[in-house]
Enzyme design. Structure first.
Site, PDB file in Angstrom:
ATOM      1  N   HIS A  58       0.823  -1.214   0.000  1.00 58.01           N
ATOM      2  CA  HIS A  58       0.000   0.000   0.000  1.00 58.01           C
ATOM      3  C   HIS A  58       0.856   1.262   0.000  1.00 58.01           C
ATOM      4  O   HIS A  58       0.375   2.347   0.341  1.00 58.01           O
ATOM      5  CB  HIS A  58      -0.921   0.013   1.224  1.00 58.01           C
ATOM      6  CG  HIS A  58      -1.747  -1.211   1.361  1.00 58.01           C
ATOM      7  ND1 HIS A  58      -2.602  -1.638   0.378  1.00 58.01           N
ATOM      8  CD2 HIS A  58      -1.827  -2.137   2.353  1.00 58.01           C
ATOM      9  CE1 HIS A  58      -3.197  -2.758   0.763  1.00 58.01           C
ATOM     10  NE2 HIS A  58      -2.733  -3.083   1.953  1.00 58.01           N
ATOM     11  N   HIS A 220      -7.247  -4.940  -1.238  1.00 58.51           N
ATOM     12  CA  HIS A 220      -6.584  -6.245  -1.425  1.00 58.51           C
ATOM     13  C   HIS A 220      -7.373  -7.046  -2.443  1.00 58.51           C
ATOM     14  O   HIS A 220      -7.518  -8.258  -2.324  1.00 58.51           O
ATOM     15  CB  HIS A 220      -6.551  -7.040  -0.119  1.00 58.51           C
ATOM     16  CG  HIS A 220      -6.056  -6.258   1.050  1.00 58.51           C
ATOM     17  ND1 HIS A 220      -6.900  -5.659   1.949  1.00 58.51           N
ATOM     18  CD2 HIS A 220      -4.799  -5.968   1.453  1.00 58.51           C
ATOM     19  CE1 HIS A 220      -6.170  -5.040   2.880  1.00 58.51           C
ATOM     20  NE2 HIS A 220      -4.897  -5.203   2.591  1.00 58.51           N
TER      21      HIS A 220
END
Lengths: 331, 331
Positions: A58, A220
């Site tokens: 991320h 995700h």
């Protein structure tokens, strides 16, 4: 899979080393961990430490936000995998000045469990720890890896607000109260044009047709709520703003901050066009945000897509916190 | 083509509006143009203005670097197309405080021609103008749109150095001398995993096989010097550093700054892994850079790829210029 990596098993170790060696003036690694703390941690005396973290992939979240005025430490897990409790605990211990440590946790089952275990370890050592679980993604209730709503890009705004308050001397109790007050006012929703490819998996988390997008996807590759053919930006924006309006009850009498967040592979050009459409859509409601930020902040590896976070500034101090100067790699 | 846009013909107009509306405290648009100047231009008195610009699609370059301590104005052309002379001239006129204006031009035939015409227009109005043409890309001599070497990511370092010097009161002549001294010490080379898709064209500028990369590609999909199967990051790095070594004569007795630049679709994780390999490769030569920066600075829309810039800090003041504080969207 075409990626600029070496062995897929080494991506996190090499990334963390790359980061601390590129920016030694800002971050350093706790030896034998993937936890990064402020290089000037020694100057933190009398302040509450703020620790966040989560799976890697991320970036610049979370380590890009470590530094004066924001996070004290960030703990990186393997790709899309929670960091282990012992590493989270190592970070807590490293940043505790005696005033306690506040944890910012994205709402994913693995993160919640491991941060809680680290908290228990810290409490056994008499380090006071409090925490907030961020669940800003309004797209869906419950998800592949989450009970309740997911924690996504709005987490970066939580980091910013709490980091500013901590730097100004807020106590652990102050921070807990602030986090709880702020949380319901930060809402996010995303749209994906393609999925991320986890290096060790080697193929995208899901497949979309050449002309297809998915609304409400997580960071995700968790499923969203609808797939359909791609539309012009202003139509995407209309849908996303309507969802956020429904959840936040947008009003011209309130103040707002906006975060337009690229997911990793979406060019800034598209992010600014999307921003332009968001500002137009809000202007229809006579809303002009008092704070806007655009860029790649909470990414999902090489996913193409974008998220929109609206943060209702219910307290005028919150805007000051957003504007408070920081020294980080990525804010 | 799957992009978050509206009409492909409107991408630049909407992007520019999105940018100035998102960051009104930093940049404002000259009406009827795609030129953006500092919102605090009025505070620039007695300082030389610095103007850059070029085709759009390289965001955050150039407007992301407009602000105190860096550029005074950035002029955006259509995607991968030079801005027009009248708009460049409008920017020159807007930022001239009487001390003249310095132009930073990337070496592309269209840019060189149009910036030169704007310079002529300014001189007819008695505005003193000097300029530098940045040609940092060592991959190839001459290219699709360039005589000589191309101007790429190293241009951002040129902006930084000149911006800091101008903010500290350098004269137009000082800036010209500084730019000429700095220029040969900034060298860049890139590798591409995929090509950019220009919105109005709708398909990638070139095609690479699923396992293929191209060395030495430009920022407008200009050809590089070799295609082959993708290799581990450390092998890519070995080749790129060897090329830069050949051109800069890297030495442990000199100081260096490094810019690792993502092309738009390459995740930060990969950029940090690549950085880790670059630092290891330089360490083999006993070189530890004194300044490192990693991120998306000179992009090529949605191209996947990375460039490495090495800047030999032949004068210790140049490091101070790199570290000089700025107020911009993207530095």
């Amino acid at each position: 899979m075409k990626k600029i990596i070496n062995d897929p098993q080494d991506v996190v170790a090499e990334m963390v080393d790359g980061m601390v060696r590129a920016y030694p003036q800002l971050v350093k690694k706790i030896p034998e961990t993937f936890a990064m703390i402020r290089s000037d941690q020694a100057s933190m005396k009398d302040k509450v430490g703020i620790v966040s973290g989560g799976g890697s992939g991320h970036e610049p979240t979370h380590a890009g936000f470590v530094g004066k005025g924001m996070l004290s430490a960030a703990v990186a897990g393997q790709v899309f995998t929670s960091p282990t409790p012992d590493q989270i605990y190592a970070a807590i211990k490293a940043v505790n000045t005696g005033k306690g440590v506040f944890l910012v946790i994205k709402n994913y089952s693995g993160d919640v469990m491991n941060f809680d275990m680290a908290k228990d370890m810290a409490e056994m050592d008499d380090i006071p720890v409090k925490s907030i679980v961020v669940d800003d993604d309004i797209a869906v209730e419950n998800s592949l890896y989450t009970q309740g709503k997911r924690g996504v890009a709005g987490t970066v705004l939580m980091h910013k607000v709490l980091g500013a308050a901590a730097d100004q001397g807020a106590s652990l109790d102050d921070l807990e109260q602030l986090a709880q007050q702020v949380l319901p006012h930060i809402n996010t929703i995303a749209v994906a044009l393609s999925a991320a490819t986890v290096p060790e998996v080697g193929k995208p988390g899901f497949e979309l047709a050449e002309d297809e997008i998915e609304y409400g996807v997580g960071i995700h590759s968790e499923p969203g709520y609808r797939r359909e053919k791609i539309k012009p930006s202003k139509e995407l924006v209309a849908e996303l703003v309507a969802k956020l309006d429904n959840s936040l009850q947008l009003s011209k009498d309130k103040k707002y901050a906006i975060l337009v967040n690229g997911m990793g592979a979406t060019p800034l050009m598209e992010q600014y066009i999307f921003t332009h459409d968001v500002l137009n859509k809000l202007a229809e409601k006579s809303i002009e945000p008092t704070f806007v930020k655009v860029g790649n902040y909470m990414t999902s590896l090489d996913m193409a897509g974008i998220s929109l976070t609206i943060f209702e500034l219910a307290d005028e101090k919150w805007l000051d916190y957003l504007n408070y100067p920081v020294e980080t790699i990525a804010w």
